[in-house]
Scaffold this motif. Structure first.
Motif, PDB file in Angstrom:
ATOM      1  N   SER A  48      -5.471  -2.275  15.456  1.00  8.75           N
ATOM      2  CA  SER A  48      -4.603  -1.476  14.594  1.00  8.75           C
ATOM      3  C   SER A  48      -3.871  -0.426  15.414  1.00  8.75           C
ATOM      4  CB  SER A  48      -5.409  -0.770  13.506  1.00  8.75           C
ATOM      5  OG  SER A  48      -6.215  -1.688  12.837  1.00  8.75           O
ATOM      6  N   THR A  70      -7.344 -10.114   8.837  1.00  7.52           N
ATOM      7  CA  THR A  70      -8.475 -10.660   8.103  1.00  7.52           C
ATOM      8  C   THR A  70      -9.371 -11.410   9.092  1.00  7.52           C
ATOM      9  OG1 THR A  70      -9.194 -12.125   6.307  1.00  7.52           O
ATOM     10  CG2 THR A  70      -7.148 -12.700   7.377  1.00  7.52           C
ATOM     11  N   ASP A  87     -14.662  -3.907   5.635  1.00  2.00           N
ATOM     12  CA  ASP A  87     -14.839  -2.476   5.410  1.00  2.00           C
ATOM     13  C   ASP A  87     -16.124  -1.989   6.061  1.00  2.00           C
ATOM     14  OD1 ASP A  87     -12.500  -1.940   3.951  1.00  2.00           O
ATOM     15  OD2 ASP A  87     -13.388  -2.827   2.161  1.00  2.00           O
ATOM     16  N   LYS A 139      -7.567 -13.258   2.248  1.00  2.82           N
ATOM     17  CA  LYS A 139      -6.200 -12.912   2.652  1.00  2.82           C
ATOM     18  C   LYS A 139      -5.542 -14.058   3.413  1.00  2.82           C
ATOM     19  CE  LYS A 139      -7.372  -8.101   2.839  1.00  2.82           C
ATOM     20  NZ  LYS A 139      -7.857  -7.063   3.721  1.00  2.82           N
ATOM     21  N   SER A 187      -3.284  -3.176   3.840  1.00  6.07           N
ATOM     22  CA  SER A 187      -4.570  -3.813   3.618  1.00  6.07           C
ATOM     23  C   SER A 187      -4.494  -5.032   2.710  1.00  6.07           C
ATOM     24  CB  SER A 187      -5.574  -2.805   3.094  1.00  6.07           C
ATOM     25  OG  SER A 187      -5.030  -2.156   1.997  1.00  6.07           O
ATOM     26  N   SER A 188      -3.341  -5.233   2.071  1.00  8.82           N
ATOM     27  CA  SER A 188      -3.292  -6.429   1.238  1.00  8.82           C
ATOM     28  C   SER A 188      -2.034  -7.240   1.543  1.00  8.82           C
ATOM     29  CB  SER A 188      -3.304  -6.034  -0.224  1.00  8.82           C
ATOM     30  OG  SER A 188      -2.189  -5.220  -0.476  1.00  8.82           O
ATOM     31  N   ARG A 197     -14.504   2.507   0.134  1.00 14.11           N
ATOM     32  CA  ARG A 197     -13.932   1.314  -0.484  1.00 14.11           C
ATOM     33  C   ARG A 197     -14.977   0.325  -0.991  1.00 14.11           C
ATOM     34  NH1 ARG A 197      -8.669  -0.112   0.161  1.00 14.11           N
ATOM     35  NH2 ARG A 197      -7.393   1.544   0.984  1.00 14.11           N
ATOM     36  N   LYS A 200     -15.538  -1.682   9.781  1.00 13.78           N
ATOM     37  CA  LYS A 200     -14.691  -0.515  10.021  1.00 13.78           C
ATOM     38  C   LYS A 200     -15.511   0.774   9.900  1.00 13.78           C
ATOM     39  CE  LYS A 200     -10.932   1.378   7.825  1.00 13.78           C
ATOM     40  NZ  LYS A 200     -10.479   1.287   6.472  1.00 13.78           N
ATOM     41  N   VAL A 238      -1.299  -7.434   8.390  1.00 14.13           N
ATOM     42  CA  VAL A 238      -2.575  -7.463   7.670  1.00 14.13           C
ATOM     43  C   VAL A 238      -3.580  -8.188   8.564  1.00 14.13           C
ATOM     44  CG1 VAL A 238      -3.797  -8.451   5.698  1.00 14.13           C
ATOM     45  CG2 VAL A 238      -1.537  -7.455   5.382  1.00 14.13           C
ATOM     46  N   ASP A 243       0.830  -1.205   0.000  1.00 15.34           N
ATOM     47  CA  ASP A 243       0.000   0.000   0.000  1.00 15.34           C
ATOM     48  C   ASP A 243       0.862   1.252   0.000  1.00 15.34           C
ATOM     49  OD1 ASP A 243      -1.925  -1.838   0.202  1.00 15.34           O
ATOM     50  OD2 ASP A 243      -2.911  -0.985   1.968  1.00 15.34           O
TER      51      ASP A 243
END
Ligand code: AMP
Ligand code: ZN
Length: 672
Positions: free
Chosen positions: A619, A607, A184, A649, A631-632, A223, A187, A605, A34
């Motif tokens: 986080s 998931t 998402d 993920k 994020s990936s 997103r 979040k 990351v 990212d």
């Protein structure tokens, strides 16, 4: 840089960025981090700013979004956007299969089975390969122009990718489903909650609200994603014999096509697909509510045709909803740490989607009125995906006169204190007695919780007794407790008392962000606490901050700012803080220079859902220790933390050999 050079550079970067968008959002196979992506984007934006006349209409900078003043224009769909007939059992599916077979004179039929994504239908029009119009479905004939919002979705190509010398259709209209991933969605709701905004009931509502926003800059942050599943119109020399061919083609052109789609030689294979996904639906990173089955051959589709409402060549098989009915045994009122009264329905225990449900929050008294629910009623409950169970409606009302509707109490059910609606525009009622023992209990439990001061062993049982014995009147009193105090409590032997005292002592060194979170400022969640601590560094500075100092911080909205100011104005807060300081509790935020935190330079990351803390708390903890959240998953990722119902993920981490942590391992690492 001269104009010519800049032009080349802009084209090069623009191509690279769109290729990364495609790999990330359409293929879920990113090749850069990212951070690297952001750097690339920054470089590109800077160049565009320097050479504004080189900005192209399909530049990736369009994805940042702009604001419209009025709602989008109506759009007439050139080909009607049909809805689908639903089936709810294999029997009904067989009946549909029978009609298809009959309609085609019992010819051989192949099917495509696709997940039915629970999102919002959208239509995308491309002219000569360029995205020109994005619209909602509306009533199927007329939709709304939402191009500005759809452009922010990076899984929607702004320009199609050609294969060799291929010419694009002069006009291409494809249809798909815009949706919001579970992570998402969670979040977004956490952020809204922290900002005192209304939360969305489910990802579909969140998507629908986001697609229609006037300000596309907000949409960009949400997103949204999109899978293409159908086409409306195509003016082209290219023709596809089958729906499967269409899916492969649009995938090659750069659209996101669901990876689970399956070509089935028979209805039995379709059923196997349905059964498989009915079981596995919770492992997907997005919500699905069934399977869509389509006749594969386009010639056969044409022969079958459409009815008024839906095509005869396609049908939806709906998964059973996670619903059940049960009796409301009681409605009790809970008092939270800020005094808010929350009505809770106590239910006759019932199985729903594999878990036993015995209670459900009614949120507030307006909700009770809306549902018209009272003790003794039979209600329909629903559990959608990860969302907490809720009461959908009353299915059978208890007639007996003595069970009237629950009245809004005028005094606190716990302490008898006065209850008022603090602000006319809020739905919440609060107990305003500063000495309310229930509020104190909730406050202390929150203060000692993992994401706050992390005092292991100071849970509900201990706190309740400490309050009952009059040993604690605020959070600071915890630090004055002695071994004798604990030995006087039930179930406390020496060892347990000493461990708890040690834990209390250790908690004095927590950074300011944890202390601020622990103090429980209304509306300020873990993230806001972290932002405030990072910004002000010292507790005194936070206490002195004025409304305008606070709103000047990008992450802090007016609701939190108001709340912070009035929280620190309160004499009880001032007294509590003074006592905390006298007890030697740290009130500074440690400066974490890069390279200093225990996790510095480590990329994490997440998931799946964590159970002991929220994603944003997790986080914040990682960042506090100098780590970075990405994020990936890529080969540069250090850890993938896997919670419940993880998404793709998890598999990516396995494939790439990235270290995987379960929740407990993560907690151990954080608290080491
Ligand atoms: P319904 O809204 O129940 O009539 O179902 C029809 C809607 O399902 C369509 O308008 C699409 O928005 C949505 N849908 C979700 N996934 C698919 C899919 N794979 N193929 C077709 N439609 C889909
Ligand atoms: Zn009270």
């Amino acid at each position: 840089m001269d104009q010519q050079k800049a032009k080349q550079e802009i084209q090069k970067l623009s191509k690279a960025i769109e290729a990364h968008n495609h790999r990330y959002y359409a293929l879920s196979q990113p090749t850069i981090s990212d951070k690297e992506y952001d750097d690339l984007m920054q470089k590109f934006l800077k160049l565009e700013k320097e050479f504004p006349d080189l900005v192209e209409p399909h530049s990736p900078s369009q994805r940042i979004g702009s604001k419209l003043d009025v709602a989008g224009n109506p759009v007439a769909h050139r080909v009607k956007m049909y809805s689908l007939d639903n089936t709810y059992s294999f029997e009904e599916l067989d009946q549909w299969g029978g009609r298809v077979a009959k309609g085609l004179g019992h010819a051989n039929v192949e099917f495509v089975a696709e997940l039915k994504i629970d999102g919002v239908s959208i239509s995308l029009t491309y002219e000569n390969g360029n995205f020109v119009l994005g619209a909602t479905r509306g009533d199927g004939t007329m939709g709304e122009d939402v191009t500005h919002n759809l452009k922010t979705m990076r899984s929607i190509p702004l320009r199609l990718t050609p294969a060799g010398k291929e010419k694009f259709p002069s006009v291409l209209e494809v249809r798909g489903e815009a949706y919001m991933g579970r992570a998402d969605f969670l979040k977004l709701n956490q952020e809204r909650k922290a900002n005192g905004e209304e939360i969305f009931a489910n990802p579909r509502n969140a998507t629908s609200g986001s697609v229609k926003l006037l300000d596309a800059r907000l949409t960009a942050r949400r997103r949204l994603q999109c899978f293409i599943h159908s086409f409306g119109l195509m003016k082209s020399d290219t023709h596809f014999p089958t729906h499967w061919d269409f899916l492969q083609k649009v995938k090659a052109w750069g659209f996101a096509v669901n990876h689970e789609n399956r070509l089935c030689a028979s209805l039995n294979q379709v059923k196997a697909f349905c059964e498989e996904w009915q079981k596995k639906r919770n492992t997907l990173p997005y919500e699905v509510d069934g399977v869509v089955i389509k006749v594969n051959d386009l010639g056969q589709q044409q022969r079958l045709g459409v009815t008024q409402k839906s095509p005869r060549w396609a049908v939806a098989y709906k998964f059973p909803a996670y619903q059940a009915t049960t009796i409301v045994n009681d409605i009790v009122i809970q008092v939270g740490r800020t005094g808010v009264l929350t009505p809770i329905a106590m239910l006759e225990p019932v199985q729903c989607a594999g878990v036993t449900i015995s209670r459900s929050t009614l949120h507030n008294f307006d909700e009770i009125r809306r549902l018209g629910v009272k003790k003794g009623d039979r209600v329909l409950i629903e559990r959608a995906g990860d969302v907490i169970p809720k009461i959908v409606k009353v299915v059978e009302s208890q007639k007996s006169a003595k069970n009237g509707r629950l009245k809004i109490p005028t005094s606190c059910p716990q302490c008898g204190g006065k209850v008022i609606k603090v602000k006319a525009e809020e739905v919440a009622y609060r107990c305003i007695n500063p000495g309310c023992s229930k509020q104190l209990e909730r406050r202390l439990i929150h203060f000692a919780s993992r994401a706050a001061m992390d005092i292991e062993g100071l849970g509900e049982a201990a706190v309740g007794q400490l309050i009952d014995q009059g040993l604690v009147k605020d959070c600071a009193d915890i630090y004055a407790l002695t071994q004798e105090d604990f030995l006087g409590l039930e179930l406390f032997a020496e060892k347990r008392a000493d461990n708890l005292l040690k834990a209390i002592d250790t908690s004095k060194t927590r950074p300011l962000s944890r202390l601020l979170f622990g103090l429980g400022i209304p509306h300020a969640g873990a993230k806001a606490a972290f932002v405030l601590a990072q910004h002000f560094r010292l507790l005194e500075n936070v206490m002195k901050a004025r409304q305008e100092d606070l709103t000047a911080i990008p992450e802090i909205g007016p609701t939190i700012a108001d709340s912070v100011v009035s929280f620190f104005k309160n004499p009880a807060t001032k007294k509590e803080i003074l006592k905390l300081k006298q007890a030697g509790v740290n009130s500074q935020e440690a400066t974490i220079a890069v390279n200093q935190g225990a996790l510095s330079g480590k990329k994490f990351v997440f998931t799946g859902e964590l159970t002991s803390l929220t994603r944003s708390q997790a986080s914040a903890l990682v960042r506090e220790l100098g780590g970075e959240i990405v994020s990936s998953v890529s080969k540069h990722t250090d850890y993938v933390v896997v919670g419940q119902s993880p998404g793709s993920k998890h598999q990516q981490a396995l494939d790439l050999g990235v270290t995987i942590l379960n929740e407990q391992q993560f907690q151990e690492m954080i608290h080491a």
